[in-house]
Scaffold this motif. Structure first.
Motif, short mmCIF file in Angstrom:
data_model
loop_
_atom_site.label_atom_id
_atom_site.label_comp_id
_atom_site.label_asym_id
_atom_site.label_seq_id
_atom_site.Cartn_x
_atom_site.Cartn_y
_atom_site.Cartn_z
N ARG A 135 1.88 -3.30 -16.03
CA ARG A 135 2.00 -4.94 -15.78
C ARG A 135 2.36 -5.33 -14.35
NH1 ARG A 135 3.74 -9.67 -20.07
NH2 ARG A 135 2.82 -11.31 -19.00
N LEU A 136 3.51 -4.67 -14.33
CA LEU A 136 4.43 -5.03 -12.82
C LEU A 136 3.83 -4.18 -11.61
CD1 LEU A 136 8.02 -5.28 -14.32
CD2 LEU A 136 6.35 -7.19 -14.12
N ARG A 137 3.11 -3.43 -11.93
CA ARG A 137 2.63 -2.26 -11.12
C ARG A 137 1.90 -3.11 -10.01
NH1 ARG A 137 -0.78 3.15 -12.54
NH2 ARG A 137 -1.25 3.67 -10.24
N PRO A 138 2.01 -2.95 -8.67
CA PRO A 138 1.43 -3.66 -7.45
C PRO A 138 -0.03 -3.22 -7.16
CG PRO A 138 3.28 -2.53 -6.67
CD PRO A 138 3.26 -2.16 -8.20
N ALA A 139 -0.74 -3.65 -6.50
CA ALA A 139 -2.06 -3.18 -6.03
C ALA A 139 -1.77 -2.86 -4.59
CB ALA A 139 -3.21 -4.14 -6.24
N LEU A 140 -2.41 -1.63 -4.11
CA LEU A 140 -2.18 -1.04 -2.84
C LEU A 140 -3.52 -1.74 -2.07
CD1 LEU A 140 -0.75 2.55 -3.20
CD2 LEU A 140 0.56 0.46 -2.72
N SER A 141 -3.41 -1.80 -0.75
CA SER A 141 -4.53 -2.14 -0.01
C SER A 141 -5.51 -1.22 0.04
CB SER A 141 -3.92 -2.41 1.37
OG SER A 141 -3.52 -1.24 2.01
N GLY A 142 -5.32 0.37 -0.15
CA GLY A 142 -6.30 1.10 -0.06
C GLY A 142 -7.17 0.91 -1.57
N ARG A 143 -6.70 0.44 -2.49
CA ARG A 143 -7.50 0.32 -3.75
C ARG A 143 -8.24 -1.25 -3.89
NH1 ARG A 143 -3.06 2.70 -8.15
NH2 ARG A 143 -3.25 4.82 -7.14
N THR A 144 -8.28 -1.86 -2.87
CA THR A 144 -9.17 -3.04 -2.88
C THR A 144 -10.60 -2.93 -2.95
OG1 THR A 144 -8.82 -3.47 -0.40
CG2 THR A 144 -7.20 -4.43 -1.90
N LEU A 145 -11.10 -1.57 -2.56
CA LEU A 145 -12.51 -1.39 -2.36
C LEU A 145 -13.06 -0.88 -3.78
CD1 LEU A 145 -12.41 0.46 0.90
CD2 LEU A 145 -13.10 -2.13 0.47
N ALA A 146 -12.34 -1.25 -5.08
CA ALA A 146 -12.84 -0.59 -6.11
C ALA A 146 -14.23 -1.16 -6.37
CB ALA A 146 -12.00 -0.98 -7.00
N GLY A 147 -15.26 -0.63 -7.03
CA GLY A 147 -16.59 -0.94 -7.23
C GLY A 147 -17.47 -0.69 -6.13
N THR A 148 -17.21 -0.39 -4.83
CA THR A 148 -17.72 -0.15 -3.72
C THR A 148 -18.49 1.38 -4.03
OG1 THR A 148 -16.39 0.51 -2.39
CG2 THR A 148 -16.95 -1.78 -2.53
N SER A 149 -19.27 1.70 -3.02
CA SER A 149 -19.93 3.29 -3.22
C SER A 149 -18.70 4.23 -2.47
CB SER A 149 -21.19 3.47 -2.29
OG SER A 149 -20.88 3.02 -0.90
N PHE A 150 -17.73 3.79 -1.89
CA PHE A 150 -16.80 4.70 -1.19
C PHE A 150 -15.29 4.32 -2.07
CE2 PHE A 150 -19.85 3.66 2.40
CZ PHE A 150 -20.31 5.03 2.52
N ALA A 151 -15.34 4.02 -3.28
CA ALA A 151 -14.19 3.55 -3.85
C ALA A 151 -13.51 5.07 -4.09
CB ALA A 151 -14.40 2.95 -5.13
N HIS A 152 -13.99 6.13 -4.35
CA HIS A 152 -13.29 7.49 -4.51
C HIS A 152 -12.51 7.66 -3.47
CE1 HIS A 152 -16.98 8.63 -2.83
NE2 HIS A 152 -16.53 9.83 -2.45
N VAL A 153 -12.97 7.37 -2.21
CA VAL A 153 -12.31 7.77 -0.98
C VAL A 153 -10.77 6.91 -0.75
CG1 VAL A 153 -12.42 7.96 1.58
CG2 VAL A 153 -14.52 8.39 0.24
N ALA A 154 -10.87 5.66 -1.23
CA ALA A 154 -9.95 4.65 -1.03
C ALA A 154 -8.80 5.26 -2.14
CB ALA A 154 -10.29 3.30 -1.37
N GLU A 155 -9.38 5.52 -3.34
CA GLU A 155 -8.39 6.02 -4.27
C GLU A 155 -7.88 7.28 -4.16
OE1 GLU A 155 -6.81 5.46 -8.33
OE2 GLU A 155 -8.23 4.23 -6.95
#
Length: 328
Positions: free
Chosen positions: A155-175
């Protein structure tokens, strides 16, 4: 950002141009031009970890774009010890690392992000969440086995800028960029995560759902069977007794019709017991009686069967004795 930090930046000399130069980022081509080197040499120095990326994103073609702070590039080029890296042949040790496929850009970017998140953390659970943001979920579950602690930490885990592309075709690259890959990096993050969780447990345990203690369920006792519903009927009024019949000159036929059927005597007659000499118990006998012959049923003319001869004689005799009505 806090209001006090904004006021401090505004109070500096040359605001806002000086502040814009500090936060300005450039890509590979602009960075190489700024340092007066080729783009290939700039990329090799960045892969060796000499330049730390400040931002990363995946463009529409699936290519990873690394951005660097202009201030840091200018500072690296101004140091005299780095002149041999910018001009001339690259040292043999660095060329060997490049031949082995070393690329520290993603790891350096993760360490920069982690440092920023740890500075913003307010308690040990928030620091643990920042460390868990860089680890795979399997590693986090191995270190923190309690599901309630993991839920509170996530719940307190922040979101990194590299994971803001979730749902796109290149989400695995950002992950992949935002998750630790090297074994030594994973081991270091696991150790820090375990230490932060122990510190957080001692300071403030993770919230858990309250358990309500309830007694055993009450057993339902069998109740009395409700009585059947009573049928409410109207009171039955007694029938008036028939008036005594007056003597009249009615014919025997009408008397026979209104008299109704004669009462039928029972077929079995009860006989009172008699005492037998000798002290025996009295015996009860049932003597059958002969069934009386029913009275003849009068028939109307034209009802089907013709009356018997004796009945026709009786009717003829009654007609002769009855007076005839006077003619008008």
């Amino acid at each position: 950002m806090e209001r006090a930090e904004i006021d401090r930046l505004r109070a500096q000399d040359g605001f806002p141009d000086a502040f814009k130069d500090r936060v300005r980022v450039v890509g590979t081509a602009e960075g190489a031009e700024l340092m007066d080197i080729s783009a290939g040499r700039f990329t090799r120095l960045a892969r060796l970890g000499l330049f730390v990326p400040a931002k990363v994103y995946v463009n529409r073609y699936g290519a990873v774009v690394w951005l660097y702070l202009t201030e840091e590039l200018q500072h690296f080029a101004a140091v005299p010890e780095n002149t041999r890296l910018l001009k001339g042949r690259t040292p043999e040790t660095l060329r060997g690392q490049l031949a082995e496929g070393v690329d520290l850009r993603a790891r350096n970017w993760r360490m920069r992000q982690l440092g920023s998140l740890l500075r913003q953390a307010e308690d040990p659970w928030a620091r643990a969440g920042a460390l868990a943001a860089l680890l795979p979920p399997v590693e986090v579950a191995d270190v923190v086995e309690d599901p309630y602690e993991r839920a509170w930490m996530n719940r307190l885990r922040p979101a990194l800028s590299g994971r803001t592309l979730a749902g796109t075709s290149f989400a695995h690259v950002a992950e992949r960029i935002a998750t630790a890959q090297d074994a030594d990096e994973i081991e270091w993050l696991r150790s820090d995560l375990a230490h932060s969780v122990e510190e957080a447990r001692a300071l403030s345990p993770a919230p858990r759902p309250t358990v309500r203690r309830t007694g055993p369920p009450a057993r339902r006792t069998a109740g009395p069977i409700p009585p059947l519903a009573r049928t409410v009927t109207a009171p039955v009024e007694p029938m008036p007794a028939p008036a005594p019949a007056e003597p009249s000159d009615t014919s025997g036929e009408s008397t026979a019709l209104t008299a109704g059927p004669a009462p039928v005597e029972p077929l079995v007659r009860s006989v009172e017991p008699r005492r037998i000499s000798g002290g025996r118990a009295p015996e009860r006998r049932h003597v059958p009686r002969r069934q009386p012959v029913p009275a003849p049923v009068p028939r109307f003319p034209g009802a089907g069967h013709e009356p018997s001869r004796s009945t026709r004689r009786l009717r003829t005799w009654l007609r002769r004795g009855a007076p005839r009505p006077a003619e008008v």
